[in-house]
Design a protein around this motif. Structure first.
Motif, short mmCIF file in Angstrom:
data_model
loop_
_atom_site.label_atom_id
_atom_site.label_comp_id
_atom_site.label_asym_id
_atom_site.label_seq_id
_atom_site.Cartn_x
_atom_site.Cartn_y
_atom_site.Cartn_z
N VAL A 1 -9.50 10.58 -11.24
CA VAL A 1 -10.25 9.54 -10.55
C VAL A 1 -9.45 8.26 -10.61
CG1 VAL A 1 -12.36 8.13 -10.55
CG2 VAL A 1 -12.49 10.58 -11.07
N ILE A 2 -9.26 7.65 -9.47
CA ILE A 2 -8.54 6.38 -9.40
C ILE A 2 -9.50 5.33 -8.87
CG2 ILE A 2 -6.56 5.15 -8.46
CD1 ILE A 2 -5.15 7.89 -8.23
N LEU A 3 -9.82 4.36 -9.74
CA LEU A 3 -10.74 3.28 -9.39
C LEU A 3 -9.96 2.20 -8.66
CD1 LEU A 3 -13.71 2.42 -9.74
CD2 LEU A 3 -13.03 1.32 -11.88
N VAL A 4 -10.43 1.80 -7.49
CA VAL A 4 -9.69 0.90 -6.60
C VAL A 4 -10.50 -0.37 -6.33
CG1 VAL A 4 -8.56 0.70 -4.34
CG2 VAL A 4 -8.68 2.94 -5.47
N ASP A 5 -9.84 -1.53 -6.48
CA ASP A 5 -10.46 -2.79 -6.09
C ASP A 5 -9.40 -3.69 -5.48
OD1 ASP A 5 -12.55 -4.51 -5.66
OD2 ASP A 5 -12.81 -5.10 -7.75
N SER B 1 -16.53 14.58 -17.29
CA SER B 1 -15.33 15.29 -17.78
C SER B 1 -14.21 15.20 -16.75
CB SER B 1 -15.68 16.76 -18.05
OG SER B 1 -16.62 16.85 -19.07
N VAL B 2 -13.80 13.97 -16.42
CA VAL B 2 -12.68 13.82 -15.50
C VAL B 2 -11.38 14.05 -16.26
CG1 VAL B 2 -13.89 12.24 -13.95
CG2 VAL B 2 -12.55 11.30 -15.82
N LYS B 3 -10.34 14.40 -15.53
CA LYS B 3 -9.04 14.65 -16.15
C LYS B 3 -8.44 13.36 -16.68
CE LYS B 3 -6.38 17.85 -14.40
NZ LYS B 3 -5.46 18.57 -13.52
N LYS B 4 -8.48 12.32 -15.84
CA LYS B 4 -8.04 10.99 -16.25
C LYS B 4 -8.58 9.98 -15.26
CE LYS B 4 -3.45 11.09 -14.09
NZ LYS B 4 -2.01 10.95 -14.30
N ILE B 5 -8.62 8.72 -15.71
CA ILE B 5 -9.04 7.61 -14.85
C ILE B 5 -7.89 6.62 -14.80
CG2 ILE B 5 -10.66 5.70 -14.51
CD1 ILE B 5 -12.71 7.26 -16.15
N GLU B 6 -7.51 6.24 -13.59
CA GLU B 6 -6.47 5.22 -13.38
C GLU B 6 -7.07 4.11 -12.54
OE1 GLU B 6 -2.34 7.68 -13.55
OE2 GLU B 6 -3.33 7.64 -11.61
N THR B 7 -6.36 2.99 -12.47
CA THR B 7 -6.85 1.84 -11.71
C THR B 7 -5.79 1.33 -10.75
OG1 THR B 7 -6.17 0.36 -13.49
CG2 THR B 7 -8.46 1.08 -13.50
N VAL B 8 -6.26 0.83 -9.60
CA VAL B 8 -5.40 0.26 -8.57
C VAL B 8 -5.99 -1.07 -8.13
CG1 VAL B 8 -4.55 0.49 -6.19
CG2 VAL B 8 -4.73 2.50 -7.62
N ILE C 1 0.84 -1.20 0.00
CA ILE C 1 0.00 0.00 0.00
C ILE C 1 0.87 1.25 0.00
CG2 ILE C 1 -1.62 1.36 1.41
CD1 ILE C 1 -2.97 -1.34 2.15
N ARG C 2 1.92 1.24 0.80
CA ARG C 2 2.82 2.40 0.85
C ARG C 2 3.50 2.62 -0.49
NH1 ARG C 2 4.51 5.88 4.39
NH2 ARG C 2 6.61 6.69 4.42
N ARG C 3 3.97 1.55 -1.11
CA ARG C 3 4.63 1.66 -2.42
C ARG C 3 3.66 2.18 -3.47
NH1 ARG C 3 4.09 -1.40 -6.45
NH2 ARG C 3 3.65 -3.32 -5.32
N MET C 4 2.44 1.65 -3.47
CA MET C 4 1.45 2.12 -4.45
C MET C 4 1.10 3.59 -4.21
SD MET C 4 -1.12 -1.12 -5.15
CE MET C 4 -1.69 -1.26 -3.48
N ALA C 5 1.03 4.02 -2.95
CA ALA C 5 0.76 5.42 -2.64
C ALA C 5 1.86 6.32 -3.21
CB ALA C 5 0.63 5.62 -1.13
N TYR C 6 3.11 5.90 -3.06
CA TYR C 6 4.22 6.67 -3.64
C TYR C 6 4.13 6.71 -5.16
CZ TYR C 6 6.98 7.84 0.46
OH TYR C 6 7.41 8.40 1.64
N GLU C 7 3.76 5.61 -5.78
CA GLU C 7 3.61 5.58 -7.24
C GLU C 7 2.49 6.52 -7.69
OE1 GLU C 7 3.16 1.65 -8.90
OE2 GLU C 7 4.76 0.86 -7.64
N TYR D 1 -1.67 0.68 -11.11
CA TYR D 1 -0.91 0.46 -9.88
C TYR D 1 -1.29 -0.91 -9.35
CZ TYR D 1 -0.92 5.50 -10.44
OH TYR D 1 -0.82 6.77 -10.96
N LEU D 2 -0.28 -1.69 -9.07
CA LEU D 2 -0.48 -3.10 -8.76
C LEU D 2 0.34 -3.47 -7.53
CD1 LEU D 2 -1.23 -6.03 -9.61
CD2 LEU D 2 0.60 -5.89 -11.25
N GLY D 3 -0.32 -4.10 -6.57
CA GLY D 3 0.39 -4.53 -5.37
C GLY D 3 1.12 -5.84 -5.56
#
Length: 167
Positions: A94-98, A118-125, A18-24, A141-143
């Motif tokens: 927006v970062i979609l998290v599952d 009209s979001v700026k970008k969508i990323e996934t975790v 989680i810490r590494r993904m937060a830094y990424e 972003y992948l754990g």
């Protein structure tokens, strides 16, 4: 847990991931003043909360947590639990998290509600990627990457005594 369950990540490993993904996330979004972490109901929301705390502890970025609710009987029925108007996320990241990315169906359905905005970008975790794609969804972003069979089940427990189990 039963004796047939294999713990593949313990609390310390989950915290490190989680810490590494937060830094990424911070590295790719350091110019943002705020981020929206949209957790898919259940463990996705728990992971979004943990990531949000970590991002706020390492940066000046403020984090808003939303819960994405998907009706399993009608996957086209996707809602945000908060009374947050979609217009309030205009021009935001927006970062979609599952917790687990298996076929990509849940993540694809969860993304539907943001595609018309009209979001700026969508990323996934995701915390665990199982790589059984049926939908063109990749985790930004992948754990943890895990090779499993289709019959295997991965269970993520966050909160008290966090762990990831392979059943």
């Amino acid at each position: 847990m039963t004796t047939t369950d294999n713990k593949i990540l313990d609390a310390i490993a989950i915290r490190q991931k989680i810490r590494r993904m937060a830094y990424e996330i911070y590295e790719r979004n350091f110019e943002e003043k705020s981020l929206v972490l949209a957790g898919i109901q259940g463990a996705g929301v728990d992971l979004a909360r943990e990531l949000g705390k970590e991002i706020e502890s390492i940066s000046e970025i403020s984090v808003e947590i939303l819960e994405v609710l998907i009706d399993k009987t009608d996957p086209d029925d996707v809602k945000i639990s908060k009374n947050t108007p979609l217009s309030s996320i205009t021009d935001k990241v927006v970062i979609l998290v599952d917790d687990v990315l298996n076929t990509g169906r849940t993540m694809a359905n969860g993304m539907k509600i943001f595609l018309g905005t009209s979001v700026k970008k969508i990323e996934t975790v995701v915390l665990v990627n199982r790589s059984h794609k049926s939908f063109p969804i990749l985790a930004n972003y992948l754990g943890y990457e895990l090779s499993t069979t289709l019959n295997d089940h991965v269970e993520v427990k966050l909160g008290k005594d966090p762990a990831v189990y392979l059943k």
